[in-house]
Scaffold this motif. Structure first.
Motif, PDB file in Angstrom:
ATOM      1  N   ASN A  74      34.505  49.598  61.370  1.00 37.43           N
ATOM      2  CA  ASN A  74      34.988  48.599  60.429  1.00 37.43           C
ATOM      3  C   ASN A  74      33.916  47.536  60.233  1.00 37.43           C
ATOM      4  O   ASN A  74      33.463  46.912  61.203  1.00 37.43           O
ATOM      5  N   LEU A  75      33.510  47.330  58.989  1.00 35.34           N
ATOM      6  CA  LEU A  75      32.487  46.335  58.673  1.00 35.34           C
ATOM      7  C   LEU A  75      33.048  45.335  57.682  1.00 35.34           C
ATOM      8  O   LEU A  75      33.877  45.679  56.827  1.00 35.34           O
ATOM      9  N   PRO A  76      32.611  44.082  57.751  1.00 37.54           N
ATOM     10  CA  PRO A  76      33.105  43.077  56.804  1.00 37.54           C
ATOM     11  C   PRO A  76      32.547  43.300  55.411  1.00 37.54           C
ATOM     12  O   PRO A  76      31.527  43.968  55.227  1.00 37.54           O
ATOM     13  N   THR A  77      33.229  42.746  54.439  1.00 41.57           N
ATOM     14  CA  THR A  77      32.719  42.727  53.071  1.00 41.57           C
ATOM     15  C   THR A  77      31.819  41.504  52.917  1.00 41.57           C
ATOM     16  O   THR A  77      32.233  40.390  53.229  1.00 41.57           O
ATOM     17  N   VAL A  78      30.606  41.743  52.457  1.00 39.70           N
ATOM     18  CA  VAL A  78      29.620  40.674  52.303  1.00 39.70           C
ATOM     19  C   VAL A  78      29.552  40.279  50.831  1.00 39.70           C
ATOM     20  O   VAL A  78      29.399  41.141  49.961  1.00 39.70           O
ATOM     21  N   VAL A  79      29.674  38.984  50.569  1.00 33.57           N
ATOM     22  CA  VAL A  79      29.704  38.477  49.191  1.00 33.57           C
ATOM     23  C   VAL A  79      28.434  37.681  48.925  1.00 33.57           C
ATOM     24  O   VAL A  79      28.054  36.819  49.729  1.00 33.57           O
ATOM     25  N   ARG A  80      27.809  37.967  47.809  1.00 37.40           N
ATOM     26  CA  ARG A  80      26.593  37.262  47.405  1.00 37.40           C
ATOM     27  C   ARG A  80      26.827  36.517  46.102  1.00 37.40           C
ATOM     28  O   ARG A  80      27.657  36.905  45.285  1.00 37.40           O
ATOM     29  N   GLY A  81      26.046  35.446  45.917  1.00 39.52           N
ATOM     30  CA  GLY A  81      26.083  34.705  44.671  1.00 39.52           C
ATOM     31  C   GLY A  81      25.189  35.356  43.630  1.00 39.52           C
ATOM     32  O   GLY A  81      24.595  36.408  43.856  1.00 39.52           O
ATOM     33  N   MET A  82      25.071  34.690  42.464  1.00 39.85           N
ATOM     34  CA  MET A  82      24.297  35.280  41.378  1.00 39.85           C
ATOM     35  C   MET A  82      22.810  35.359  41.712  1.00 39.85           C
ATOM     36  O   MET A  82      22.078  36.143  41.111  1.00 39.85           O
ATOM     37  N   GLY A 324      32.917  47.562  54.541  1.00 40.19           N
ATOM     38  CA  GLY A 324      31.512  47.177  54.518  1.00 40.19           C
ATOM     39  C   GLY A 324      30.946  47.059  53.114  1.00 40.19           C
ATOM     40  O   GLY A 324      29.789  47.416  52.867  1.00 40.19           O
ATOM     41  N   LEU A 325      31.761  46.549  52.179  1.00 41.12           N
ATOM     42  CA  LEU A 325      31.310  46.413  50.797  1.00 41.12           C
ATOM     43  C   LEU A 325      30.267  45.310  50.668  1.00 41.12           C
ATOM     44  O   LEU A 325      30.258  44.338  51.421  1.00 41.12           O
ATOM     45  N   TRP A 326      29.401  45.484  49.683  1.00 42.73           N
ATOM     46  CA  TRP A 326      28.450  44.445  49.281  1.00 42.73           C
ATOM     47  C   TRP A 326      28.809  44.057  47.856  1.00 42.73           C
ATOM     48  O   TRP A 326      28.783  44.902  46.954  1.00 42.73           O
ATOM     49  N   GLN A 615      28.995  47.402  45.701  1.00 36.51           N
ATOM     50  CA  GLN A 615      28.324  48.527  46.348  1.00 36.51           C
ATOM     51  C   GLN A 615      29.080  48.903  47.614  1.00 36.51           C
ATOM     52  O   GLN A 615      29.650  48.040  48.297  1.00 36.51           O
ATOM     53  N   ASP A 616      29.085  50.195  47.943  1.00 38.01           N
ATOM     54  CA  ASP A 616      29.669  50.594  49.214  1.00 38.01           C
ATOM     55  C   ASP A 616      28.673  50.323  50.340  1.00 38.01           C
ATOM     56  O   ASP A 616      27.570  49.799  50.111  1.00 38.01           O
ATOM     57  N   ASN A 618      26.729  52.087  51.861  1.00 42.84           N
ATOM     58  CA  ASN A 618      25.459  52.796  51.735  1.00 42.84           C
ATOM     59  C   ASN A 618      24.623  52.329  50.557  1.00 42.84           C
ATOM     60  O   ASN A 618      23.560  52.886  50.292  1.00 42.84           O
ATOM     61  N   GLY A 619      25.124  51.328  49.832  1.00 51.67           N
ATOM     62  CA  GLY A 619      24.356  50.773  48.726  1.00 51.67           C
ATOM     63  C   GLY A 619      24.659  51.381  47.368  1.00 51.67           C
ATOM     64  O   GLY A 619      24.087  50.961  46.364  1.00 51.67           O
ATOM     65  N   LYS A 620      25.564  52.340  47.306  1.00 49.45           N
ATOM     66  CA  LYS A 620      25.904  52.966  46.026  1.00 49.45           C
ATOM     67  C   LYS A 620      26.801  52.034  45.223  1.00 49.45           C
ATOM     68  O   LYS A 620      27.803  51.520  45.739  1.00 49.45           O
ATOM     69  N   VAL A 621      26.470  51.809  43.948  1.00 50.24           N
ATOM     70  CA  VAL A 621      27.295  50.976  43.076  1.00 50.24           C
ATOM     71  C   VAL A 621      28.551  51.758  42.716  1.00 50.24           C
ATOM     72  O   VAL A 621      28.485  52.840  42.127  1.00 50.24           O
ATOM     73  N   ILE A 622      29.720  51.205  43.085  1.00 49.14           N
ATOM     74  CA  ILE A 622      30.979  51.897  42.827  1.00 49.14           C
ATOM     75  C   ILE A 622      31.803  51.205  41.754  1.00 49.14           C
ATOM     76  O   ILE A 622      32.842  51.732  41.329  1.00 49.14           O
ATOM     77  N   TRP A 623      31.377  50.031  41.305  1.00 47.98           N
ATOM     78  CA  TRP A 623      32.047  49.347  40.188  1.00 47.98           C
ATOM     79  C   TRP A 623      31.127  48.272  39.650  1.00 47.98           C
ATOM     80  O   TRP A 623      30.393  47.638  40.407  1.00 47.98           O
ATOM     81  N   ARG A 624      31.150  48.071  38.346  1.00 45.40           N
ATOM     82  CA  ARG A 624      30.438  46.952  37.743  1.00 45.40           C
ATOM     83  C   ARG A 624      31.206  46.471  36.525  1.00 45.40           C
ATOM     84  O   ARG A 624      31.890  47.252  35.858  1.00 45.40           O
ATOM     85  N   SER A 625      31.090  45.190  36.238  1.00 45.34           N
ATOM     86  CA  SER A 625      31.869  44.603  35.149  1.00 45.34           C
ATOM     87  C   SER A 625      31.263  44.929  33.793  1.00 45.34           C
ATOM     88  O   SER A 625      31.984  45.115  32.815  1.00 45.34           O
ATOM     89  N   ASP A 626      29.953  44.983  33.706  1.00 44.56           N
ATOM     90  CA  ASP A 626      29.275  45.270  32.440  1.00 44.56           C
ATOM     91  C   ASP A 626      28.969  46.767  32.383  1.00 44.56           C
ATOM     92  O   ASP A 626      28.032  47.244  33.007  1.00 44.56           O
ATOM     93  N   GLU A 627      29.786  47.491  31.642  1.00 41.43           N
ATOM     94  CA  GLU A 627      29.640  48.946  31.588  1.00 41.43           C
ATOM     95  C   GLU A 627      28.856  49.409  30.376  1.00 41.43           C
ATOM     96  O   GLU A 627      28.833  50.611  30.058  1.00 41.43           O
TER      97      GLU A 627
END
Length: 845
Positions: A74-82, A324-326, A615-616, A618-627
């Motif tokens: 179990n890993l925390p979700t890490v949140v970054r700013g712009m 462990g989301l980024w 990102q999950d 492993n760094g894979k982008v699994i969702w983005r707002s601008d499609e």
């Protein structure tokens, strides 16, 4: 019988068979004649059978050791700013996953010396340690004491991840079996890495990196030798060794680890003695994982992620508290601080040091330690030197407060009669004690976003998110007052009106039915108005009567449809009553900011977004707002033609020309209307103030081509009035002003750009008539540039004005009649066809 089956009586084989037969014969005689021997044999056989059965059960129920190859802690979700900087983490357990190369060698040596000195050589079980553990277990049977573990690091990995922490012989046997299997599946480096990432070490930290931050506010590669040795003692009893009352015991254990490291050849005697001479050095409070004061923003992000991915590990592999989301957000920390301070300062200005009335919350004095209850409430504050405390006792004019960290102190100054033990309050230091502070009862919300991308850059939902999670920027349903009027005017523009159309500023009454009778509207302050004025004037000066006339002439059903298209209201939320044209319906700050952004974005509505992409682990982008896809954006795909450009985002919800006309008129609100306080900023701005009936809410929404922001101030009790002097211009607009001043480097001087099909014409602002012999000048009020759709600008007049007007009307009539012969769709396309129109210098239109 053949030779190969004959046997010489003198041969060795013959003698062995003869002696064995004699022995078994004697054993058979003993078995027949001695009952005790028979019983012992049966008991031995039963023990073997039972042991085999137990072993079969243990082996059958064991988890697969190969599952460790795909183990996902179990890993925390890490949140970054712009800007990419970490601003927060969502975590139940503090854990940071490291690779073996990230682990300092001496830290590894400290743990092997403390827990398993033969780790690198045994096959999963240390026979000597196991034998000592068995003896200790037998000696403590019936005493209630727990025996020493005797487990190797490999066994601890098996226990922590695969078996569990049950205290039993069965669990120990399973652990041993699994340890040997783990050694056959993983390398020693993989085992020690798993161990040092997973081991619980107290203070809600799991793994050495999280523990290094929790106890020393350091990363593992910054730890000193004595700090590594301290972390190595924690697996035995983390909650014991981390308490202040047990620091001497912890110091002794740490020094023992250092001694073992020296004994095992990892450090010299001098290094050991130097490290043993140092204090533990544990920090009292670990640094917060949040590096931005953006609690309301981050809580909105958390809610959105939970809705999309689930909360706990059992909800899915990408859960918020385990996946462990980024997460990259649109949070701008500079704007966030400015938004917090601007709203907070306005709250305090309105509050004006009003006396203390009630506590933030209360705890039960009879339900145990009140300081511990306060700590578990997670109520806090981040304003100047204020702190949150609980009243421990109250006697007359004196009292004592306690804090979540265990500190206590006397209350200073005069205390209100209502203050009592168990009240949670805000205090600030004064002398040798603490002075009571009043948290303002009034509150509000603030949002700033990009009008062309929908990215929310700042959000403040009250005085301080630590006082409560209710977000007034997204959750508080408030009446927007006059900030709704631009959308009423937009409906008028879409139904035949222009910015220069003369609108009555006279009392409007309508019959509501037998039960309600007649309803009459007035302007702000009760004025019944008088005369007629151009539409622009009504918006700049926020005339209620002109707004109602526009709404009723355009059709309230059409007005409500505009509200729905702009996202201000859900479908069917508002009824087609004139009061809704003056802001009587409920909405939120976020919705109003998005609606105003739609007008800047040429009528395209973008749903506000706080998250750019996810990102999950492993760094894979699994969702983005601008499609949006950008075909040809890669260098190897570029064909040498002009650089590819993204189209504007959003769904077209308003005629782009109408949207620009409203924005252009709202620039006049800043220049000449109810928001003139903002003129000092000397930059292209548009906006609208609002004051709901009572007044109960004071609003401002507006901005530039790059940033749109909105805010309101009001009590949480919607019926509670602010006071007759409060207006959007003197209460809410200054919030926006403070915000822009604090973030001036983020604002450009770029003007608002008109879409195709807009014609700029000179008119007299007061009369709405077209002007031919005057030019708009800086600061002049009479002549201005006005935005018109083709063929809607005021008619030209001159000496023979009537003749010219007649000719113009004839030509326009003929053109319209001609267009009637074209199909409806073609006619619509012709009417809306884009085109660039310049100021006409002659001729008849």
């Amino acid at each position: 019988m053949s030779d190969e089956h004959t046997m010489d009586e003198g041969s060795t084989s013959y003698r062995i068979r003869r002696n064995a037969g004699a022995a078994f014969g004697r054993l058979g005689e003993v078995w027949r004649d001695n009952r005790l021997v028979r019983l012992a044999g049966y008991a031995l056989l039963l023990a073997v059978v039972l042991a085999a059965a137990l072993w079969a059960v243990l082996v059958r129920d064991l988890p697969d050791a190969e599952s460790l190859l795909d183990y996902r802690p179990n890993l925390p979700t890490v949140v970054r700013g712009m800007d990419g900087e970490i601003v927060s983490r969502y975590e139940r357990e503090r854990r940071v996953e490291l690779q073996y190369k990230d682990l300092p060698p001496q830290l590894v040596n400290a743990y092997t010396s403390a827990e398993d000195k033969t780790f690198w050589s045994h096959g999963g079980i240390d026979a000597g340690g196991f034998f000592n553990a068995v003896i200790d277990y037998v000696s403590k049977l019936g005493s209630g004491q727990r025996a020493v573990g005797g487990s190797t690091i490999t066994q601890q990995v098996a226990k922590n991840i695969l078996v569990g922490n049950e205290y039993s012989v069965t669990r120990k046997l399973k652990e041993m079996i699994l340890a040997t299997r783990v050694e056959s599946v993983l390398s020693k480096r993989e085992i020690i890495t798993l161990y040092l990432n997973e081991i619980p070490l107290g203070r809600r930290s799991f793994g050495v990196q999280a523990a290094a931050r929790a106890y020393f506010n350091k990363d593992v590669d910054d730890l000193e030798l004595h700090e590594m040795a301290y972390l190595a003692i924690l697996p035995r009893a983390p909650e014991v060794y981390s308490r202040a009352k047990n620091f001497e015991t912890a110091l002794g254990r740490r020094n023992w680890v250092l001694q073992q490291m020296q004994k095992n050849g990892h450090i010299s005697v001098a290094e050991m003695e130097a490290a043993q001479a140092k204090p533990l050095g544990i920090v009292r409070n670990a640094a917060s994982t949040e590096t931005a004061d953006a609690g309301y923003f981050l809580e909105e992000v958390r809610r959105e992620l939970i809705e999309r991915y689930g909360e706990e590990a059992e909800d899915g592999p990408n859960s918020v508290y385990g996946g462990g989301l980024w997460v990259r957000t649109s949070l701008d920390t500079e704007m966030q601080d400015a938004a917090r301070d601007a709203l907070r300062n306005a709250i305090l200005r309105y509050d004006n040091n009003r006396p203390w009335k009630k506590p933030i919350a209360t705890v039960d004095p009879g339900d145990g330690d009140m300081k511990r209850q306060l700590a578990s409430s997670y109520i806090g504050i981040n304003y100047r030197d204020w702190r949150i405390a609980v009243v421990l006792n109250r006697s007359g004019g004196s009292g004592t407060v306690g804090f979540a960290n265990g500190d206590e102190g006397p209350l200073a100054g005069a205390l209100p009669d209502a203050l009592k033990a168990g009240d949670i309050i805000a205090v600030s230091p004064e002398g040798n004690g603490w002075r009571l502070r009043a948290i303002p009862e009034v509150s509000g919300g603030f949002v700033a976003m990009s009008p062309t991308t929908g990215r929310v850059m700042a959000m403040q939902g009250g005085f301080d998110s630590r006082l409560g999670a209710f977000n007034r920027a997204t959750q508080a349903l408030r009446q927007p007052g006059s900030t709704i009027k631009p959308f009423v005017y937009a409906t008028g523009l879409d139904n035949g009106m222009t910015p220069a159309t003369l609108v009555p500023d006279r009392q409007y009454c309508y019959y509501q039915g037998a039960n309600l009778g007649e309803k009459c509207f007035t302007n702000f302050g009760g004025s019944r108005g008088g005369g007629e004025y151009p539409m622009r004037y009504g918006l700049e000066q926020s005339k209620n009567l002109m707004t109602v006339h526009i709404a009723m002439d355009s059709g309230m059903e059409n007005v409500i449809k505009t509200f729905e298209n702009a996202g201000i209201a859900d479908k069917g939320q508002y009824d087609p009553y004139p009061a809704f044209a003056l802001g009587a319906g409920d909405t939120t700050v976020l919705k109003m900011v998005a609606a105003y952004s739609m007008m800047v974005n040429h009528g395209k509505l973008i749903q506000p977004s706080l998250i750019d992409y996810v990102q999950d682990r492993n760094g894979k982008v699994i969702w983005r707002s601008d499609e949006r896809a950008c075909n040809g954006c890669n260098m190897d795909e570029w064909d040498g033609k002009p650089m590819p450009r993204f189209e504007r985002m959003g769904a077209q919800r308003m005629d782009p020309r109408t949207a620009f006309q409203i924005v252009h008129m709202l620039e006049g609100v800043v220049q000449r209307g109810t928001a003139t306080r903002l003129k000092v900023l000397d930059m292209p701005l548009f906006g609208k103030t609002g004051t709901s009936s009572g007044p109960t809410n004071a609003w401002f929404v507006g901005g530039s081509p790059d940033i749109v922001a909105g805010t309101y101030l009001g009590f949480d009790q919607q019926s509670r009035k602010l006071g007759g002097y409060v207006q959007g211009g003197n209460t809410a607009a200054p919030i926006f002003l403070d915000f822009v001043k604090a973030t001036r480097d983020c604002w450009s001087e770029r003007p608002f750009i008109a879409p195709e099909g807009v014609r700029m014409v000179r008119i007299d602002r007061r009369s709405g008539r077209r002007v031919l012999d005057g030019w708009p000048a800086q600061g002049a009020d009479a002549v201005i540039w006005e935005a018109f759709k083709p063929d809607t600008e005021p008619r030209r007049t001159g000496r023979d004005g009537d003749t010219i007007a007649a000719m113009r009307d004839l030509i326009l009539t003929q053109l319209r009649r001609r267009e009637q012969g074209i199909s409806a769709n073609q006619g619509r396309a012709s009417q809306d066809a884009p085109g660039n129109f310049a100021e006409d210098q002659g001729g008849i239109y």
